[in-house]
Design an enzyme around this catalytic site. Structure first.
Site, PDB file in Angstrom:
ATOM      1  N   GLY A  74       0.830  -1.207   0.000  1.00 13.46           N
ATOM      2  CA  GLY A  74       0.000   0.000   0.000  1.00 13.46           C
ATOM      3  C   GLY A  74       0.863   1.255   0.000  1.00 13.46           C
ATOM      4  O   GLY A  74       0.544   2.252  -0.663  1.00 13.46           O
ATOM      5  N   THR A  75       1.966   1.206   0.721  1.00 12.53           N
ATOM      6  CA  THR A  75       2.868   2.354   0.803  1.00 12.53           C
ATOM      7  C   THR A  75       3.343   2.758  -0.595  1.00 12.53           C
ATOM      8  O   THR A  75       3.329   3.943  -0.948  1.00 12.53           O
ATOM      9  CB  THR A  75       4.086   1.999   1.697  1.00 12.53           C
ATOM     10  OG1 THR A  75       3.590   1.705   3.007  1.00 12.53           O
ATOM     11  CG2 THR A  75       5.097   3.118   1.763  1.00 12.53           C
ATOM     12  N   ASN A 154      -6.356   4.412  10.634  1.00 10.66           N
ATOM     13  CA  ASN A 154      -5.819   3.149  11.149  1.00 10.66           C
ATOM     14  C   ASN A 154      -5.616   3.129  12.653  1.00 10.66           C
ATOM     15  O   ASN A 154      -5.428   2.073  13.240  1.00 10.66           O
ATOM     16  CB  ASN A 154      -4.489   2.823  10.451  1.00 10.66           C
ATOM     17  CG  ASN A 154      -3.511   3.968  10.505  1.00 10.66           C
ATOM     18  OD1 ASN A 154      -3.801   5.065  10.057  1.00 10.66           O
ATOM     19  ND2 ASN A 154      -2.339   3.723  11.067  1.00 10.66           N
ATOM     20  N   GLN A 184      -7.365   0.746   5.092  1.00 10.15           N
ATOM     21  CA  GLN A 184      -8.088   0.251   6.268  1.00 10.15           C
ATOM     22  C   GLN A 184      -9.592   0.151   6.041  1.00 10.15           C
ATOM     23  O   GLN A 184     -10.317  -0.281   6.928  1.00 10.15           O
ATOM     24  CB  GLN A 184      -7.805   1.143   7.491  1.00 10.15           C
ATOM     25  CG  GLN A 184      -6.385   1.069   7.995  1.00 10.15           C
ATOM     26  CD  GLN A 184      -6.051  -0.263   8.678  1.00 10.15           C
ATOM     27  OE1 GLN A 184      -6.924  -1.071   8.978  1.00 10.15           O
ATOM     28  NE2 GLN A 184      -4.769  -0.489   8.916  1.00 10.15           N
ATOM     29  N   SER A 204      -4.248  -2.698   0.020  1.00  7.55           N
ATOM     30  CA  SER A 204      -3.123  -3.556   0.386  1.00  7.55           C
ATOM     31  C   SER A 204      -3.638  -4.946   0.748  1.00  7.55           C
ATOM     32  O   SER A 204      -4.669  -5.079   1.421  1.00  7.55           O
ATOM     33  CB  SER A 204      -2.393  -2.931   1.583  1.00  7.55           C
ATOM     34  OG  SER A 204      -1.351  -3.774   2.005  1.00  7.55           O
ATOM     35  N   HIS A 206      -2.319  -7.444   2.663  1.00  7.02           N
ATOM     36  CA  HIS A 206      -2.144  -8.107   3.961  1.00  7.02           C
ATOM     37  C   HIS A 206      -3.122  -7.628   5.032  1.00  7.02           C
ATOM     38  O   HIS A 206      -3.166  -8.180   6.132  1.00  7.02           O
ATOM     39  CB  HIS A 206      -0.685  -8.007   4.443  1.00  7.02           C
ATOM     40  CG  HIS A 206      -0.246  -6.673   4.937  1.00  7.02           C
ATOM     41  ND1 HIS A 206      -0.045  -6.409   6.271  1.00  7.02           N
ATOM     42  CD2 HIS A 206       0.052  -5.533   4.289  1.00  7.02           C
ATOM     43  CE1 HIS A 206       0.371  -5.161   6.416  1.00  7.02           C
ATOM     44  NE2 HIS A 206       0.436  -4.607   5.217  1.00  7.02           N
ATOM     45  N   THR A 246       9.090  -7.184 -12.796  1.00  7.36           N
ATOM     46  CA  THR A 246       8.267  -8.388 -12.983  1.00  7.36           C
ATOM     47  C   THR A 246       7.302  -8.541 -11.809  1.00  7.36           C
ATOM     48  O   THR A 246       7.696  -8.406 -10.656  1.00  7.36           O
ATOM     49  CB  THR A 246       9.187  -9.625 -13.115  1.00  7.36           C
ATOM     50  OG1 THR A 246      10.076  -9.380 -14.202  1.00  7.36           O
ATOM     51  CG2 THR A 246       8.383 -10.890 -13.376  1.00  7.36           C
ATOM     52  N   CYS A 331       3.078   0.608  12.688  1.00  8.11           N
ATOM     53  CA  CYS A 331       4.190   1.341  12.065  1.00  8.11           C
ATOM     54  C   CYS A 331       4.668   2.467  12.971  1.00  8.11           C
ATOM     55  O   CYS A 331       5.825   2.843  12.932  1.00  8.11           O
ATOM     56  CB  CYS A 331       3.821   1.864  10.691  1.00  8.11           C
ATOM     57  SG  CYS A 331       2.306   2.755  10.669  1.00  8.11           S
TER      58      CYS A 331
END
Ligand code: PLP
Length: 388
Positions: A74-75, A154, A184, A204, A206, A246, A331
């Site tokens: 996502g970052t 978040n 989120q 994202s 995960h 790739t 984070c």
């Protein structure tokens, strides 16, 4: 190993069996989707299908080429959105970027960079988790170059009215680019990218029971047609030339499987998580623990402030009981000082220092909430308190 009660799903979620299975399948289909032979064609087909599946989970059934760019997280997707728009040749003369004072660092740090490059960044207050709409209206002028706003915060779970803000921004400045960090919110609440009104939207894998190391940026047709986004990773021209390198096929396969499952279950999951949040909040009523609940909040995140007990102290107490939660966001555990998001919410530095985030997934149970409540109440009775 003792049973773990995992209540830190905003940091990351466990991999779903469907995602795991899809990833194992993708390990054998090893072709490079850019190769022109049979192995490549097989991988390219898988990539096309994965793109369509994630697009559908965003409410877009028929994505055109270039409308969903797979990234490493996502970052990266947000960095591509912000820097890629600011550095595009087709950039207009408007210079103001409108945002909130509680964005994730993956947005905020890029905005600091753009400020150094000469953009004016206006950060609207989100006290109590409520966006100051008067300030938004005041700053929606013809000079708006971009609006970037998260869907769900978040750390506090606040759900910001991005649809309304994007509409106001476009009315004032039709060329303005609207970006939403939906990491989120994606598959935690029903959301269609068109209804949000985003030109660019970050997700994202995960956070939705997919693997780490894969994200995506949705790109509107208008952005593509007007060439308003440029790549910062140059190379082989993969992902419509917007993200060379790739593709991470194993991660993408897991992402698509998780997105398909999440999209099927989003309403039931949200109702279930709301039940868990209500149970937690009811179980804290009358205690010394305060709930930091915005009036409009996503179901899966509950922020609580402890009575003079450092969040780290409680975190270790809970961890010893097999319960995983976090202090603020995962984070921000690398950052020094109190969370700027919690300060923006209106907490004092010492309150921010005694605040925990509990975040649910659809897999959590009422029993786990009760286990957490027992451990929290015990911690409040027994743990050392600090002076405010
Ligand atoms: N945006 C928000 C709101 C987040 O919560 C996170 C991760 O915690 C991110 C962006 C970054 O996502 P990723 O970990 O995929 O880089």
């Amino acid at each position: 190993m003792a049973t773990t009660v995992y209540l830190d799903n905003s940091a990351t979620t466990p991999l779903s069996p469907a995602a795991r299975e899809a990833m194992i399948g993708a390990m054998d289909a090893f072709g490079n989707p850019s190769s022109l032979h049979a192995r490549g064609a097989e991988a390219a087909k898988m990539l096309r299908q994965a793109r369509a599946t994630v697009g559908e989970a965003l409410g877009e059934r028929f994505l055109k080429d270039g409308q969903l760019i797979f990234t490493s997280c996502g970052t990266e997707a947000s960095a591509l959105a912000l820097l890629g728009t600011a550095h595009a040749k087709a950039r207009r003369t408007a210079n103001t970027i409108l945002t909130t004072d509680s964005e994730h660092p993956s947005v905020e740090k890029n905005l600091c960079q753009l400020e150094k490059e000469g953009f004016t960044v206006v950060r609207v207050a989100t006290r109590g988790g409520v966006l100051d709409m008067d300030a938004v209206r005041q700053h929606c002028t013809r000079d708006l170059f971009m609006v970037t706003m998260m869907l769900v915060n978040n750390e506090t779970g606040a759900r910001y009215p991005v649809e309304e803000v994007f509409a106001l921004a476009r009315a004032a400045a039709p060329d303005c680019v609207c970006h939403c960090d939906a990491v989120q919110g994606f598959l935690k609440l029903p959301m269609r990218v068109r209804t949000v009104g985003a030109d660019l939207l970050t997700v994202s894998a995960h956070k939705i029971h997919g693997p780490k190391g894969v994200g995506a940026l949705y790109v509107s047709e208008r952005m593509l047609k007007e060439r308003r986004l440029v790549a910062f990773l140059q190379g082989g021209g993969q992902e419509h030339g917007l993200r060379s390198g790739t593709e991470n096929m194993i991660g993408i396969a897991g992402f698509a499987a998780a997105a398909a499952e999440g999209a099927r279950n989003v309403c039931a999951a949200m109702a279930h998580m709301q039940g868990l949040a209500d149970r937690l909040i009811a179980g804290l009523a009358g205690s010394e623990i305060r709930v930091n609940r915005p009036p409009c909040a996503a179901a899966h995140i509950v922020s609580i402030t402890l009575p003079h007990i450092k969040s780290e102290t409680m975190l270790h107490h809970l961890s010893a009981a097999g319960i995983c939660v976090s202090a603020g966001s995962a984070c921000s555990s690398h950052a020094s000082g109190p969370s700027s998001v919690l300060l923006a919410f209106g907490l004092t530095p010492s309150e921010a220092d005694t605040t925990l985030r509990i975040s649910f997934s659809a897999e959590n149970t009422a029993q786990e909430v009760d286990t957490l409540l027992d451990a929290l109440h015990e911690g409040v009775r027994t743990l050392v308190r600090i002076k405010r």
